[in-house]
Design a protein around this motif. Structure first.
Motif, PDB file in Angstrom:
ATOM      1  N   ALA A 190       0.828  -1.206   0.000  1.00 34.11           N
ATOM      2  CA  ALA A 190       0.000   0.000   0.000  1.00 34.11           C
ATOM      3  C   ALA A 190       0.862   1.257   0.000  1.00 34.11           C
ATOM      4  O   ALA A 190       0.540   2.244  -0.630  1.00 34.11           O
ATOM      5  N   THR A 191       1.985   1.166   0.667  1.00 32.44           N
ATOM      6  CA  THR A 191       2.858   2.342   0.741  1.00 32.44           C
ATOM      7  C   THR A 191       3.677   2.505  -0.522  1.00 32.44           C
ATOM      8  O   THR A 191       3.800   3.594  -1.072  1.00 32.44           O
ATOM      9  N   ASN A 192       4.188   1.381  -1.054  1.00 32.61           N
ATOM     10  CA  ASN A 192       5.085   1.463  -2.208  1.00 32.61           C
ATOM     11  C   ASN A 192       4.340   1.734  -3.498  1.00 32.61           C
ATOM     12  O   ASN A 192       4.890   2.314  -4.425  1.00 32.61           O
ATOM     13  N   ASN A 193       3.035   1.288  -3.637  1.00 32.81           N
ATOM     14  CA  ASN A 193       2.298   1.418  -4.892  1.00 32.81           C
ATOM     15  C   ASN A 193       1.487   2.705  -4.964  1.00 32.81           C
ATOM     16  O   ASN A 193       0.768   2.929  -5.928  1.00 32.81           O
ATOM     17  N   TRP A 194       1.559   3.518  -3.957  1.00 30.14           N
ATOM     18  CA  TRP A 194       0.778   4.749  -3.973  1.00 30.14           C
ATOM     19  C   TRP A 194       1.345   5.724  -4.996  1.00 30.14           C
ATOM     20  O   TRP A 194       2.545   5.916  -5.115  1.00 30.14           O
ATOM     21  N   LYS A 195       0.399   6.313  -5.791  1.00 26.09           N
ATOM     22  CA  LYS A 195       0.804   7.293  -6.797  1.00 26.09           C
ATOM     23  C   LYS A 195      -0.036   8.545  -6.616  1.00 26.09           C
ATOM     24  O   LYS A 195      -1.230   8.455  -6.312  1.00 26.09           O
ATOM     25  N   PRO A 196       0.543   9.714  -6.797  1.00 33.35           N
ATOM     26  CA  PRO A 196      -0.237  10.950  -6.664  1.00 33.35           C
ATOM     27  C   PRO A 196      -1.275  11.055  -7.767  1.00 33.35           C
ATOM     28  O   PRO A 196      -1.062  10.602  -8.895  1.00 33.35           O
ATOM     29  N   GLN A 197      -2.448  11.637  -7.462  1.00 35.76           N
ATOM     30  CA  GLN A 197      -3.532  11.811  -8.418  1.00 35.76           C
ATOM     31  C   GLN A 197      -3.805  13.289  -8.631  1.00 35.76           C
ATOM     32  O   GLN A 197      -3.620  14.105  -7.723  1.00 35.76           O
ATOM     33  N   THR A 198      -4.285  13.604  -9.857  1.00 28.69           N
ATOM     34  CA  THR A 198      -4.729  14.967 -10.109  1.00 28.69           C
ATOM     35  C   THR A 198      -6.119  15.149  -9.503  1.00 28.69           C
ATOM     36  O   THR A 198      -6.783  14.178  -9.103  1.00 28.69           O
ATOM     37  N   LEU A 199      -6.566  16.389  -9.454  1.00 26.48           N
ATOM     38  CA  LEU A 199      -7.872  16.667  -8.874  1.00 26.48           C
ATOM     39  C   LEU A 199      -8.984  16.025  -9.708  1.00 26.48           C
ATOM     40  O   LEU A 199      -9.965  15.491  -9.173  1.00 26.48           O
ATOM     41  N   GLU A 200      -8.841  16.052 -11.037  1.00 28.79           N
ATOM     42  CA  GLU A 200      -9.857  15.443 -11.901  1.00 28.79           C
ATOM     43  C   GLU A 200      -9.905  13.929 -11.717  1.00 28.79           C
ATOM     44  O   GLU A 200     -10.985  13.331 -11.696  1.00 28.79           O
ATOM     45  N   GLU A 201      -8.735  13.315 -11.577  1.00 28.41           N
ATOM     46  CA  GLU A 201      -8.701  11.865 -11.357  1.00 28.41           C
ATOM     47  C   GLU A 201      -9.359  11.503 -10.033  1.00 28.41           C
ATOM     48  O   GLU A 201     -10.103  10.502  -9.950  1.00 28.41           O
ATOM     49  N   ALA A 202      -9.091  12.275  -9.012  1.00 28.50           N
ATOM     50  CA  ALA A 202      -9.709  12.003  -7.720  1.00 28.50           C
ATOM     51  C   ALA A 202     -11.220  12.207  -7.782  1.00 28.50           C
ATOM     52  O   ALA A 202     -11.997  11.418  -7.209  1.00 28.50           O
ATOM     53  N   GLU A 203     -11.668  13.273  -8.498  1.00 30.17           N
ATOM     54  CA  GLU A 203     -13.106  13.527  -8.618  1.00 30.17           C
ATOM     55  C   GLU A 203     -13.795  12.412  -9.412  1.00 30.17           C
ATOM     56  O   GLU A 203     -14.882  11.955  -9.035  1.00 30.17           O
ATOM     57  N   ARG A 204     -13.177  11.953 -10.479  1.00 25.50           N
ATOM     58  CA  ARG A 204     -13.759  10.882 -11.296  1.00 25.50           C
ATOM     59  C   ARG A 204     -13.901   9.600 -10.485  1.00 25.50           C
ATOM     60  O   ARG A 204     -14.926   8.913 -10.525  1.00 25.50           O
ATOM     61  N   ALA A 205     -12.856   9.269  -9.711  1.00 24.11           N
ATOM     62  CA  ALA A 205     -12.897   8.050  -8.901  1.00 24.11           C
ATOM     63  C   ALA A 205     -13.986   8.138  -7.835  1.00 24.11           C
ATOM     64  O   ALA A 205     -14.681   7.147  -7.551  1.00 24.11           O
ATOM     65  N   HIS A 206     -14.173   9.318  -7.255  1.00 25.07           N
ATOM     66  CA  HIS A 206     -15.172   9.488  -6.204  1.00 25.07           C
ATOM     67  C   HIS A 206     -16.588   9.366  -6.776  1.00 25.07           C
ATOM     68  O   HIS A 206     -17.469   8.711  -6.186  1.00 25.07           O
ATOM     69  N   ILE A 207     -16.839   9.993  -7.948  1.00 26.43           N
ATOM     70  CA  ILE A 207     -18.169   9.901  -8.573  1.00 26.43           C
ATOM     71  C   ILE A 207     -18.469   8.465  -8.985  1.00 26.43           C
ATOM     72  O   ILE A 207     -19.587   7.964  -8.795  1.00 26.43           O
ATOM     73  N   LEU A 208     -17.482   7.783  -9.550  1.00 24.46           N
ATOM     74  CA  LEU A 208     -17.677   6.384  -9.946  1.00 24.46           C
ATOM     75  C   LEU A 208     -18.028   5.511  -8.739  1.00 24.46           C
ATOM     76  O   LEU A 208     -18.930   4.663  -8.809  1.00 24.46           O
ATOM     77  N   ALA A 209     -17.302   5.707  -7.642  1.00 23.32           N
ATOM     78  CA  ALA A 209     -17.576   4.904  -6.448  1.00 23.32           C
ATOM     79  C   ALA A 209     -18.983   5.157  -5.931  1.00 23.32           C
ATOM     80  O   ALA A 209     -19.686   4.221  -5.506  1.00 23.32           O
ATOM     81  N   THR A 210     -19.452   6.420  -5.980  1.00 25.42           N
ATOM     82  CA  THR A 210     -20.799   6.741  -5.506  1.00 25.42           C
ATOM     83  C   THR A 210     -21.855   6.147  -6.435  1.00 25.42           C
ATOM     84  O   THR A 210     -22.892   5.625  -5.969  1.00 25.42           O
ATOM     85  N   LEU A 211     -21.626   6.204  -7.746  1.00 23.95           N
ATOM     86  CA  LEU A 211     -22.573   5.636  -8.704  1.00 23.95           C
ATOM     87  C   LEU A 211     -22.702   4.121  -8.529  1.00 23.95           C
ATOM     88  O   LEU A 211     -23.803   3.561  -8.613  1.00 23.95           O
ATOM     89  N   LYS A 212     -21.595   3.450  -8.285  1.00 22.72           N
ATOM     90  CA  LYS A 212     -21.640   2.003  -8.080  1.00 22.72           C
ATOM     91  C   LYS A 212     -22.409   1.654  -6.808  1.00 22.72           C
ATOM     92  O   LYS A 212     -23.146   0.673  -6.764  1.00 22.72           O
ATOM     93  N   LYS A 213     -22.236   2.487  -5.776  1.00 29.27           N
ATOM     94  CA  LYS A 213     -22.919   2.219  -4.519  1.00 29.27           C
ATOM     95  C   LYS A 213     -24.426   2.425  -4.644  1.00 29.27           C
ATOM     96  O   LYS A 213     -25.216   1.732  -3.995  1.00 29.27           O
ATOM     97  N   THR A 214     -24.843   3.411  -5.483  1.00 29.80           N
ATOM     98  CA  THR A 214     -26.280   3.679  -5.681  1.00 29.80           C
ATOM     99  C   THR A 214     -26.830   2.930  -6.884  1.00 29.80           C
ATOM    100  O   THR A 214     -27.971   3.196  -7.288  1.00 29.80           O
ATOM    101  N   ARG A 215     -26.038   2.012  -7.446  1.00 28.59           N
ATOM    102  CA  ARG A 215     -26.447   1.209  -8.612  1.00 28.59           C
ATOM    103  C   ARG A 215     -26.853   2.098  -9.784  1.00 28.59           C
ATOM    104  O   ARG A 215     -27.807   1.826 -10.492  1.00 28.59           O
TER     105      ARG A 215
END
Length: 521
Positions: A461-486
């Motif tokens: 977890a420590t060695n594979n961590w990579k920095p993300q841009t703001l858009e990448e973080a926003e896209r990942a967050h929206i995708l996770a919420t959409l999957k949770k709400t089907r």
């Protein structure tokens, strides 16, 4: 017949003179015997006397052998830290004593002896002045402690009396010297008792890691900074993550400074409750608060002429920071519950794992205190930035724990050492020390068993961590919420409500970020 008469008359003229000489010899012998007895009795008499009774007892013993109208003891200011006059005068068979602490009644005669103006002393009859007085120095171990002064109204002291008084002065000097030495030792004992208690606690709390181990270029650069600033008395602040060895750097600064013979006093500001931190730093008087049943000396007072190390200084509350700033600038402070100003010549070394500059901008730390602390900042690198030092540290810890646990660890497998070097060590040297201690416990044989499995759980977890841009973080967050709400956008349980957005705004951002529902082309 005439010659016979002369012969018989001569003895009648001789015997009275012989008798007088014999009587004089007996009186002289008796006087010498009484003086000898006084010389034998005086030391015991003076040793058991209180300081305020010293002069009275000397007068009582001397009165048995000679007459005098005044007896003074004048202390040397250099030996007693202030002139103290104690005089005894004879008034109709009784002794009257007067004591003064002023040097106004002290004169300097032609021989440089300190004597008293006896006419000013209240123990003498009104209008009478001692015109015949003799001063005998009180000498002990080559230093003049003061003078024994005896005076008479109208009669000088003979040579035999002065010789006897010189012997008395020698014994008095020994008693006074012992008394002053005892008082000095008592003062030192009272002062050092709290320091001894503190140092005993420090010794019990000492860790085995007492040296800075490593040869990396990063560590050598750090040590060069330590060597540069250590000889000065400048304030130093040490920045570094938890477990990097900031206290070891502080000890190195102290040991390389001119204050190395003084105390090294440390305090973790985060480990003390806010209400007690002021008392720990500056001390308190008895009754300052409910549980203050005795006087307590603070850390700044203990660290006088030494070094005080304040760890986690970023956790000092704002209301206490002005008092810390004052002791840094003015070297002055007051104990809690006292109005008496004390001074402390202590060098401050602080440490923190927080960004004090950012805290000052957020008004969570006084900016003037930050500038006062930030005279010479030293940054201690984390262990992951000097991985080449890990093998040396592992060997150091293995030797220490093996000796303590009576183990015989002779080798460390290459696979285990490589795993230790690759690990990122978020807990730095403290974590490495704990891992090696556990490995020594688990190693009954000569080979060190490194718990590689425990390290591998954290390493990916420590060695594979990579920095993300703001858009990448926003896209990942929206995708996770959409999957949770089907992928339901609207409604009370839809993704728009969960994200705090309108449905149209969510659809616009999904289109912008290239998010499409699975199965929709």
């Amino acid at each position: 017949m005439s010659s016979l008469v002369e012969f018989t008359l001569a003895p009648s003229n001789f015997w009275p003179e012989a008798a007088a000489q014999e009587e004089s010899g007996k009186r002289r012998s008796d006087t010498l015997m009484r003086r000898y007895e006084v010389l034998l009795r005086l030391p015991k008499c003076l040793t058991s006397a209180r300081p305020e009774d010293l002069v009275t007892r000397i007068a009582a013993e001397l009165r048995l052998l000679m007459d005098f109208d005044l007896l003074d003891i004048v202390f040397n200011p250099e030996s007693s830290r202030g002139v103290h006059l104690a005089a005894v005068g004879a008034g109709q068979g009784a002794y009257e004593c007067a004591a003064q602490n002023s040097s106004e009644d002290i004169d300097l005669d032609d021989e440089g002896l300190k004597v008293s103006r006896s006419s000013r002393l209240s123990c003498l009859p009104l209008g009478r002045e001692v015109t015949r007085q003799h001063s005998i120095p009180l000498i002990s171990r080559g230093s003049v402690l003061g003078f024994l002064v005896l005076g008479r109204f109208d009669k000088d002291f003979c040579k035999e009396e002065i010789d006897f008084l010189t012997q008395i002065a020698g014994q008095v000097a020994i008693v006074i010297d012992n008394s002053l030495a005892y008082r000095h030792i008592a003062d030192l004992t009272q002062r050092l008792t709290p320091e001894n208690v503190y140092f005993e606690e420090e010794i019990r709390c000492e860790s085995d890691f007492e040296e800075i181990v490593g040869k990396s270029a990063t560590l050598r650069s750090l040590l060069r900074q330590v060597e540069t600033v250590a000889p000065t008395d400048s304030t130093v602040i040490i920045y570094g993550e938890t477990g990097t060895g900031k206290e070891l750097v502080a000890r190195a600064l102290h040991n390389l400074s001119a204050r190395r013979s003084g105390p090294f006093v440390k305090l973790n500001c985060a480990a003390i409750p806010t209400g007690l931190l002021e008392s720990e730093l500056f001390g308190h008087e008895r009754g300052a608060f409910t549980s203050a049943i005795a006087q307590r000396i603070g850390r700044f007072e203990l660290a006088n002429r030494g070094t005080i190390f304040l760890d986690e200084i970023g956790d000092i509350p704002l209301e206490l920071q002005p008092k810390l700033l004052r002791v840094l600038q003015e070297r002055e402070f007051e104990r809690l519950g006292s109005c008496k100003t004390l001074t402390s010549d202590a060098r401050l070394i602080a440490a923190t794992n927080r960004d004090l500059g950012a805290l000052a901008q957020e008004q969570k730390f006084r900016s003037d205190l930050f500038y006062r602390l930030n005279v010479f900042p030293i940054h201690v690198p984390p262990l992951r930035e000097r991985s080449e030092d890990i093998p040396l540290l592992v060997q150091h810890f293995v030797q220490g724990f093996s000796k303590r646990m009576n183990r015989n660890i002779e080798s460390i497998p290459k696979q285990g050492m490589d795993a230790l070097v690759r690990y990122s060590w978020p807990g730095n040297i403290r974590e490495l020390e704990n891992v090696i201690e556990r490995a020594v416990i688990m190693s009954p044989g000569p080979e060190l068993r490194v718990p590689i499995g425990e390290l591998s759980r954290y390493a990916p977890a420590t060695n594979n961590w990579k920095p993300q841009t703001l858009e990448e973080a926003e896209r990942a967050h929206i995708l996770a919420t959409l999957k949770k709400t089907r992928w339901v956008l609207a409604g009370p349980n839809g993704a728009a409500i969960k994200l705090g957005l309108n449905r149209s705004t969510l659809q616009f951002r999904m289109k912008k970020l290239g998010i499409e529902r699975p199965g929709v082309s």
